[in-house]
Design a protein around this motif. Sequence first.
Motif, mmCIF file in Angstrom:
data_model
loop_
_atom_site.group_PDB
_atom_site.id
_atom_site.type_symbol
_atom_site.label_atom_id
_atom_site.label_comp_id
_atom_site.label_asym_id
_atom_site.label_seq_id
_atom_site.Cartn_x
_atom_site.Cartn_y
_atom_site.Cartn_z
ATOM 1 N N CYS A 194 3.109 1.798 4.357
ATOM 2 C CA CYS A 194 2.309 2.868 3.770
ATOM 3 C C CYS A 194 1.131 3.189 4.680
ATOM 4 N N ASN A 195 0.862 4.483 4.862
ATOM 5 C CA ASN A 195 -0.284 4.906 5.693
ATOM 6 C C ASN A 195 -1.412 5.500 4.867
ATOM 7 N N GLN A 196 -1.332 5.395 3.543
ATOM 8 C CA GLN A 196 -2.314 6.092 2.713
ATOM 9 C C GLN A 196 -3.676 5.373 2.687
ATOM 10 N N TYR A 197 -3.640 4.069 2.789
ATOM 11 C CA TYR A 197 -4.883 3.277 2.768
ATOM 12 C C TYR A 197 -5.778 3.613 1.579
ATOM 13 N N CYS A 198 -5.225 3.551 0.388
ATOM 14 C CA CYS A 198 -6.065 3.629 -0.809
ATOM 15 C C CYS A 198 -7.021 2.430 -0.726
ATOM 16 N N THR A 199 -8.262 2.631 -1.123
ATOM 17 C CA THR A 199 -9.270 1.596 -0.837
ATOM 18 C C THR A 199 -9.081 0.330 -1.669
ATOM 19 N N PHE A 200 -8.279 0.407 -2.750
ATOM 20 C CA PHE A 200 -8.063 -0.782 -3.579
ATOM 21 C C PHE A 200 -6.864 -1.591 -3.119
ATOM 22 N N CYS A 201 -6.050 -1.037 -2.219
ATOM 23 C CA CYS A 201 -4.669 -1.512 -2.085
ATOM 24 C C CYS A 201 -4.434 -2.352 -0.828
ATOM 25 N N ILE A 202 -3.717 -3.439 -1.016
ATOM 26 C CA ILE A 202 -3.450 -4.374 0.078
ATOM 27 C C ILE A 202 -2.156 -4.019 0.822
ATOM 28 N N VAL A 203 -1.365 -3.102 0.235
ATOM 29 C CA VAL A 203 -0.016 -2.855 0.773
ATOM 30 C C VAL A 203 0.029 -2.452 2.262
ATOM 31 N N PRO A 204 -0.881 -1.588 2.751
ATOM 32 C CA PRO A 204 -0.791 -1.262 4.183
ATOM 33 C C PRO A 204 -0.938 -2.500 5.076
ATOM 34 N N TYR A 205 -1.606 -3.527 4.551
ATOM 35 C CA TYR A 205 -1.806 -4.742 5.353
ATOM 36 C C TYR A 205 -0.635 -5.713 5.198
#
Length: 450
Positions: A161-172
């Motif tokens: 994911c490239n969205q980088y929502c500020t709450f979300c760990i998924v891009p990492y």
Amino acid sequence: MPSVYIKTYGCQMNERDSEAVAAQLVARGWSLAPSEATADAILLNTCSVRDFAEQKAVGKMQNLAAETRRARPGVVLGFLGCMAQSRGRELIDRLPDVDLVLGTQKFHHTADYLADLLAGRRTKIVDVADESGSEAAIREHLLNGNAKKSVSAFVSIMQGCNQYCTFCIVPYTRGGERSRTIPDIVAECRQLAAGGVREITLLGQIVTSYGRRELPVRDGKSAFVQLLEAVHEIDGLERIRFTSPHPKGYGDDLIEAYGRLPKLCAWAHLPLQSGSDRILKLMHRGDTREHYAGLIAKLRRVRPGIGLTTDIIVGFPGETEDDFEQTLALCREVRFDNAYLFKYSERRDTPAALMPDQVPQTVREDRNQRLLTVINDIGREKYNDYLGRTVRILVEGPSKTNPARLTGRTSCNKIVLLEGAPRHLGQVLDVKVTRTGSFTLYADPAIVNL
Ligand code: 5AD
């Protein structure tokens, strides 16, 4: 022949990854243990999206180390997936009984690594590196092992994911967006259809971003819509679903596809996260309440009766009572069929964890309860509306809670339980709703079909 037991935490993507690992091991001569009690290898496929999910997997591993390991010293213990990716070697430092830590781009190496560990060629393995092409490695299915999966299968179309929502760990934990090719995905879907699968759910962390850098827009159609069209052509397939999209990925081409592609189910899972523009901005969602509400209106216009579900986070840092009331109001306006509610959970290395005005736990709990009441009340009304109506369902398999019953789903993704017979499996049936329960419809096939 060694045996493996895989326990999965988290989302459908994780379920799908576990299935592919299991299928890969079966192809290499492993059997699937019915429980961890007898398995030669026990793998926990982990989730990092909230702290609670991590704690559960760590607690489970502590338990396995204390009991199973003591009773059977040769058993191999491993962490796979998102928490393995984000914590890496730290997990072995903390839990020295763990033998294997395998990240989200490495699932397809599980069989090789387990063989090395069982043969004693290596004692500890940590592999959380990036691997190009790994997005296409989740392809094997276990059709014979599970009645439900032989009717309705999941296909992974992209990773990351490239969205980088500020709450979300998924891009990492999942890395940047990487998409498989259309021919590769179609070949997998064709094979599934040839094996009797009637419904396919296309999976990705953010499916509406599918192929957006690799495949140019053609005739006004995004790569994702081109993929939907290609899968739609497959004979024998009855239904297509996808999850999860991003509301901003719903261009007019996708909305129009709902009107044009009959196999595309009348259902959309549209993560809202918050009904307040101020919070949406702090979340880096790239969406507004006006756009969201407009999108819902458009979808209802092309597919009246479309099933709509969502994800909402309560208690995001800085969320005031006024922000929260805007979420309540938007939910009352949209009238979701169901919503998955999450109390905000600080994830390390995400920007929101460092934001000021973290909301006290008691407030998060309270807002969760209040929103749940609204969601449940609306859900009950919507489900009650089905009483006495005839609905078309795909029968998927025995019900989890009562194997004597069958479970199926409507196109709009409502679960229907029925007293059917094994011959109904995989069939599309018109059934009459005789009773409604909590987010469940009960039906009788005899009334309509026989
Ligand atoms: N805290 C709470 N909920 C979260 N989600 C993602 N990250 C967090 C977090 N840090 C929720 C979002 C997402 C769903 C899968 O999990 O609502 O859509």
